[in-house]
Design a protein around this motif. Sequence first.
Motif, PDB file in Angstrom:
ATOM      1  N   ALA A 162       0.800  -1.073   0.046  1.00  0.00           N
ATOM      2  CA  ALA A 162      -0.070   0.055   0.104  1.00  0.00           C
ATOM      3  C   ALA A 162       0.702   1.306   0.092  1.00  0.00           C
ATOM      4  O   ALA A 162       0.228   2.383   0.069  1.00  0.00           O
ATOM      5  CB  ALA A 162      -1.078  -0.010   1.162  1.00  0.00           C
ATOM      6  N   SER A 163       1.970   1.078  -0.023  1.00  0.00           N
ATOM      7  CA  SER A 163       2.977   2.120   0.061  1.00  0.00           C
ATOM      8  C   SER A 163       2.864   3.225  -1.099  1.00  0.00           C
ATOM      9  O   SER A 163       3.066   4.380  -0.636  1.00  0.00           O
ATOM     10  CB  SER A 163       4.598   1.842   0.133  1.00  0.00           C
ATOM     11  OG  SER A 163       5.200   2.639  -0.414  1.00  0.00           O
ATOM     12  N   SER A 164       2.837   2.864  -2.149  1.00  0.00           N
ATOM     13  CA  SER A 164       2.445   3.986  -3.338  1.00  0.00           C
ATOM     14  C   SER A 164       1.358   4.608  -2.946  1.00  0.00           C
ATOM     15  O   SER A 164       1.202   5.984  -3.468  1.00  0.00           O
ATOM     16  CB  SER A 164       2.680   3.319  -4.582  1.00  0.00           C
ATOM     17  OG  SER A 164       1.513   2.430  -4.630  1.00  0.00           O
ATOM     18  N   SER A 165       0.297   4.429  -2.441  1.00  0.00           N
ATOM     19  CA  SER A 165      -0.833   5.107  -2.161  1.00  0.00           C
ATOM     20  C   SER A 165      -0.875   5.734  -0.816  1.00  0.00           C
ATOM     21  O   SER A 165      -1.614   6.903  -0.482  1.00  0.00           O
ATOM     22  CB  SER A 165      -2.188   3.947  -2.057  1.00  0.00           C
ATOM     23  OG  SER A 165      -2.312   3.191  -3.009  1.00  0.00           O
ATOM     24  N   LEU A 166      -0.035   5.058   0.300  1.00  0.00           N
ATOM     25  CA  LEU A 166      -0.125   5.823   1.457  1.00  0.00           C
ATOM     26  C   LEU A 166       1.002   6.319   2.148  1.00  0.00           C
ATOM     27  O   LEU A 166       0.928   7.343   2.875  1.00  0.00           O
ATOM     28  CB  LEU A 166      -0.780   4.744   2.786  1.00  0.00           C
ATOM     29  CG  LEU A 166      -1.960   4.308   2.689  1.00  0.00           C
ATOM     30  CD1 LEU A 166      -2.214   3.376   3.565  1.00  0.00           C
ATOM     31  CD2 LEU A 166      -2.895   5.863   3.239  1.00  0.00           C
ATOM     32  N   SER A 167       2.356   5.918   1.435  1.00  0.00           N
ATOM     33  CA  SER A 167       3.588   6.357   2.435  1.00  0.00           C
ATOM     34  C   SER A 167       3.440   8.068   2.043  1.00  0.00           C
ATOM     35  O   SER A 167       3.170   8.320   1.197  1.00  0.00           O
ATOM     36  CB  SER A 167       4.741   5.597   1.881  1.00  0.00           C
ATOM     37  OG  SER A 167       4.998   6.113   0.676  1.00  0.00           O
ATOM     38  N   GLY A 168       4.127   8.509   3.041  1.00  0.00           N
ATOM     39  CA  GLY A 168       4.241  10.101   3.074  1.00  0.00           C
ATOM     40  C   GLY A 168       3.080  10.839   3.546  1.00  0.00           C
ATOM     41  O   GLY A 168       2.842  12.302   3.702  1.00  0.00           O
ATOM     42  N   LYS A 169       1.996  10.171   3.646  1.00  0.00           N
ATOM     43  CA  LYS A 169       0.578  11.002   4.227  1.00  0.00           C
ATOM     44  C   LYS A 169       1.020  10.949   5.789  1.00  0.00           C
ATOM     45  O   LYS A 169       1.246  10.014   6.643  1.00  0.00           O
ATOM     46  CB  LYS A 169      -0.518  10.146   3.645  1.00  0.00           C
ATOM     47  CG  LYS A 169      -0.712  10.284   2.512  1.00  0.00           C
ATOM     48  CD  LYS A 169      -2.079   9.705   1.984  1.00  0.00           C
ATOM     49  CE  LYS A 169      -2.114   9.779   0.441  1.00  0.00           C
ATOM     50  NZ  LYS A 169      -3.536   9.081   0.170  1.00  0.00           N
ATOM     51  N   LYS A 170       0.363  12.216   6.369  1.00  0.00           N
ATOM     52  CA  LYS A 170       0.368  12.189   7.670  1.00  0.00           C
ATOM     53  C   LYS A 170      -0.843  11.878   8.000  1.00  0.00           C
ATOM     54  O   LYS A 170      -1.928  11.942   7.756  1.00  0.00           O
ATOM     55  CB  LYS A 170       0.449  13.853   8.092  1.00  0.00           C
ATOM     56  CG  LYS A 170       1.936  14.371   7.947  1.00  0.00           C
ATOM     57  CD  LYS A 170       1.822  15.730   8.821  1.00  0.00           C
ATOM     58  CE  LYS A 170       3.171  16.407   8.459  1.00  0.00           C
ATOM     59  NZ  LYS A 170       4.524  15.607   8.307  1.00  0.00           N
ATOM     60  N   GLY A 171      -1.009  11.060   9.465  1.00  0.00           N
ATOM     61  CA  GLY A 171      -2.168  10.368   9.924  1.00  0.00           C
ATOM     62  C   GLY A 171      -1.869   9.269  10.728  1.00  0.00           C
ATOM     63  O   GLY A 171      -0.540   8.795  10.917  1.00  0.00           O
ATOM     64  N   THR A 172      -2.917   8.427  11.099  1.00  0.00           N
ATOM     65  CA  THR A 172      -2.944   7.141  11.496  1.00  0.00           C
ATOM     66  C   THR A 172      -3.330   6.145  10.962  1.00  0.00           C
ATOM     67  O   THR A 172      -4.418   6.176  10.118  1.00  0.00           O
ATOM     68  CB  THR A 172      -3.874   7.251  13.160  1.00  0.00           C
ATOM     69  OG1 THR A 172      -3.138   8.584  13.890  1.00  0.00           O
ATOM     70  CG2 THR A 172      -3.939   6.070  13.876  1.00  0.00           C
ATOM     71  N   THR A 173      -2.720   4.978  10.915  1.00  0.00           N
ATOM     72  CA  THR A 173      -3.037   3.931   9.978  1.00  0.00           C
ATOM     73  C   THR A 173      -3.531   2.541  11.147  1.00  0.00           C
ATOM     74  O   THR A 173      -2.565   2.229  11.643  1.00  0.00           O
ATOM     75  CB  THR A 173      -1.983   3.417   9.002  1.00  0.00           C
ATOM     76  OG1 THR A 173      -1.877   4.802   8.269  1.00  0.00           O
ATOM     77  CG2 THR A 173      -2.482   2.198   8.131  1.00  0.00           C
ATOM     78  N   VAL A 174      -4.588   2.182  10.938  1.00  0.00           N
ATOM     79  CA  VAL A 174      -5.274   0.860  11.468  1.00  0.00           C
ATOM     80  C   VAL A 174      -4.524  -0.232  10.494  1.00  0.00           C
ATOM     81  O   VAL A 174      -5.107  -0.261   9.521  1.00  0.00           O
ATOM     82  CB  VAL A 174      -6.390   0.858  11.758  1.00  0.00           C
ATOM     83  CG1 VAL A 174      -6.898  -0.342  12.357  1.00  0.00           C
ATOM     84  CG2 VAL A 174      -6.942   1.965  12.577  1.00  0.00           C
ATOM     85  N   VAL A 175      -4.065  -1.450  10.961  1.00  0.00           N
ATOM     86  CA  VAL A 175      -3.737  -2.468  10.145  1.00  0.00           C
ATOM     87  C   VAL A 175      -4.600  -3.652  11.045  1.00  0.00           C
ATOM     88  O   VAL A 175      -4.353  -4.006  12.148  1.00  0.00           O
ATOM     89  CB  VAL A 175      -2.305  -2.857   9.952  1.00  0.00           C
ATOM     90  CG1 VAL A 175      -1.898  -4.192   9.460  1.00  0.00           C
ATOM     91  CG2 VAL A 175      -1.630  -1.638   9.405  1.00  0.00           C
ATOM     92  N   ILE A 176      -5.380  -4.176  10.069  1.00  0.00           N
ATOM     93  CA  ILE A 176      -6.120  -5.193  10.769  1.00  0.00           C
ATOM     94  C   ILE A 176      -6.218  -6.655   9.838  1.00  0.00           C
ATOM     95  O   ILE A 176      -6.184  -6.283   8.547  1.00  0.00           O
ATOM     96  CB  ILE A 176      -7.658  -4.788  11.093  1.00  0.00           C
ATOM     97  CG1 ILE A 176      -8.506  -5.580  11.814  1.00  0.00           C
ATOM     98  CG2 ILE A 176      -8.226  -4.024   9.739  1.00  0.00           C
ATOM     99  CD1 ILE A 176      -9.755  -4.848  12.163  1.00  0.00           C
ATOM    100  N   CYS A 177      -6.349  -7.759  10.258  1.00  0.00           N
ATOM    101  CA  CYS A 177      -6.632  -8.785   9.347  1.00  0.00           C
ATOM    102  C   CYS A 177      -7.949  -8.961   8.908  1.00  0.00           C
ATOM    103  O   CYS A 177      -9.198  -8.917   9.717  1.00  0.00           O
ATOM    104  CB  CYS A 177      -5.865 -10.172   9.998  1.00  0.00           C
ATOM    105  SG  CYS A 177      -4.302 -10.069  10.540  1.00  0.00           S
ATOM    106  N   GLY A 178      -8.123  -9.650   7.883  1.00  0.00           N
ATOM    107  CA  GLY A 178      -9.586  -9.736   7.191  1.00  0.00           C
ATOM    108  C   GLY A 178     -10.169 -11.040   7.747  1.00  0.00           C
ATOM    109  O   GLY A 178     -11.376 -11.306   7.599  1.00  0.00           O
ATOM    110  N   ASP A 179      -9.248 -11.792   8.855  1.00  0.00           N
ATOM    111  CA  ASP A 179     -10.198 -12.842   9.327  1.00  0.00           C
ATOM    112  C   ASP A 179     -10.566 -12.709  10.669  1.00  0.00           C
ATOM    113  O   ASP A 179     -10.427 -13.869  11.389  1.00  0.00           O
ATOM    114  CB  ASP A 179      -9.067 -14.034   8.933  1.00  0.00           C
ATOM    115  CG  ASP A 179      -7.902 -14.150   9.607  1.00  0.00           C
ATOM    116  OD1 ASP A 179      -7.428 -13.232  10.284  1.00  0.00           O
ATOM    117  OD2 ASP A 179      -6.990 -14.971   9.666  1.00  0.00           O
ATOM    118  N   THR A 180     -10.626 -11.503  11.053  1.00  0.00           N
ATOM    119  CA  THR A 180     -10.938 -11.389  12.617  1.00  0.00           C
ATOM    120  C   THR A 180     -12.263 -10.645  12.445  1.00  0.00           C
ATOM    121  O   THR A 180     -12.571  -9.517  12.857  1.00  0.00           O
ATOM    122  CB  THR A 180     -10.055 -10.456  13.105  1.00  0.00           C
ATOM    123  OG1 THR A 180      -9.800  -9.288  12.487  1.00  0.00           O
ATOM    124  CG2 THR A 180      -8.681 -11.155  13.493  1.00  0.00           C
TER     125      THR A 180
END
Length: 455
Positions: free
Chosen positions: A86-104
């Motif tokens: 997801a780096s090309s879409s997200l890196s460099g942006k200021k903010g908070t990122t939640v990472v979560i698994c699709g199987d929870t």
Amino acid sequence: MSNRYAVILAAGQGTRMKSSLYKVLHPVCGKPMVQHVVDQLIDINLSEIYTIVGHGAEKVQEQLGNQTQFVLQEEQLGTGHAVMQASSSLSGKKGTTVVICGDTPLLTSNTLESLIQQHENENAKVTVLTAQPEDPTGYGRVVRNSNDEVEKIVEHKDANKDERKISEINTGTYCFDNEALFESLNHVSNDNVQGEYYLPDVIEILKSQGEKISAYITPNFEETLGVNDRVALSKAEAIMRKRINREHMKNGVTFIDPDNTYIGPDVKIDQDVIIYPGTTITGDAKIGTGAEIGPNSEIKDSEIGHNTVIKQSVVHDSQVGDKVQIGPFAHIRPLSEIKDEVKVGNFVEVKKSSMGQGSKASHLSYIGDAEVGKDVNIGCGAITVNYDGKNKYKTIIEEGSFIGCNANLIAPVKVEKGAYVAAGSTITKNVPEKALSIARSRQTNKEGYVDKLKK
Ligand code: UD1
Ligand code: MG
């Protein structure tokens, strides 16, 4: 409030499910796991959601549509590698990122919100959602230093004897400072037992740079259950079912046997509804106040009016009015509209038809592609003959008419207002208003014939 993003990891194969259906699409209480995750994320107001897809990518995209954006991870080289995509879409942006698994599927927006709150309040670079289950086997362990600060996460397979004794585990859900996440991912290597790029390695990297690492220990370990096989799937199903049913009971719905009643997460049920055992209500369904549903009934994507009673019956994709009686053993098939005070009795099937207020089909009928007006009586065994083997045709039965037992109405055909059709008739032509139509051969009685036969 700064920008918030989410990344859902959903590219793994899910080998242990032993299924042709891709893992995150397996339903829990009728809804695919990954959809549960997305629904909870939507609740917490994020500006962008990315789903990392790989195995079964097309099917996952089909399910989620435009609810998230998608990034393809062609080869599954680990959770760190997955987020990296997801780096090309997200890196460099200021903010908070939640990472979560699709199987929870059980994680709630409340828990996610608390995680983000703590992360933002403490100004941390990472906050890991951790838990203390009775049996930590298999999970990554949270290693803390003498000041009780999180140092790193060690995967079970890489952990030494002492580390395996740690009871605090990584649930696989995190909150990151977005810029720090993508910068540190560049330093993650695959030098470990599984030869994978581990996302949790980001923690050790940031810690060594002197950054603040935090952990939010959830008291609800149950919510963090990751579904890897069908045993866990049934566990998730049971927990979710309990959660859903309890909420309805608190809102004034009676469940005679909640362990044996299956309600989908998006179903709406009004107060004073009684649900009997063996009932399944799923999809976009709504049950009006005072209704009684079951036992052993199945309702899907349908709206049921107030004080309606449905016994041992199936209703799909239809509208049912108030004070309607359905069953036992009736089948309302898609695109039907059953108006108030209608009765659809034993062994009656209604398909893509409307039935006007107060009409009755009490026994053994088939009503297909029909428009039935108000106060019509459809006798036992009467059927609409809607199909000639090639095409389907419409039957119109107008207000106040009476269809005798065992009549066949061969469509296209119309029985006009207040007309009567005699029992046993096969109707092929329209019946005019208030006419009586008889279409059957006359009865002949041969007196004494039986005695003659016996001679
Ligand atoms: C992960 C954590 C572990 C934690 C556990 C909680 C790592 C290295 N370990 O382990 O610390 O205790 O979750 O359940 O992260 N995925 C991808 N692409 C990949 C690899 C995985 O999208 O290349 C997805 C999987 O589809 C899955 C999720 O990431 O949804 C987690 O991967 P999985 O292999 O199940 O990690 P665990 O071994 O469970
Ligand atoms: Mg897992």
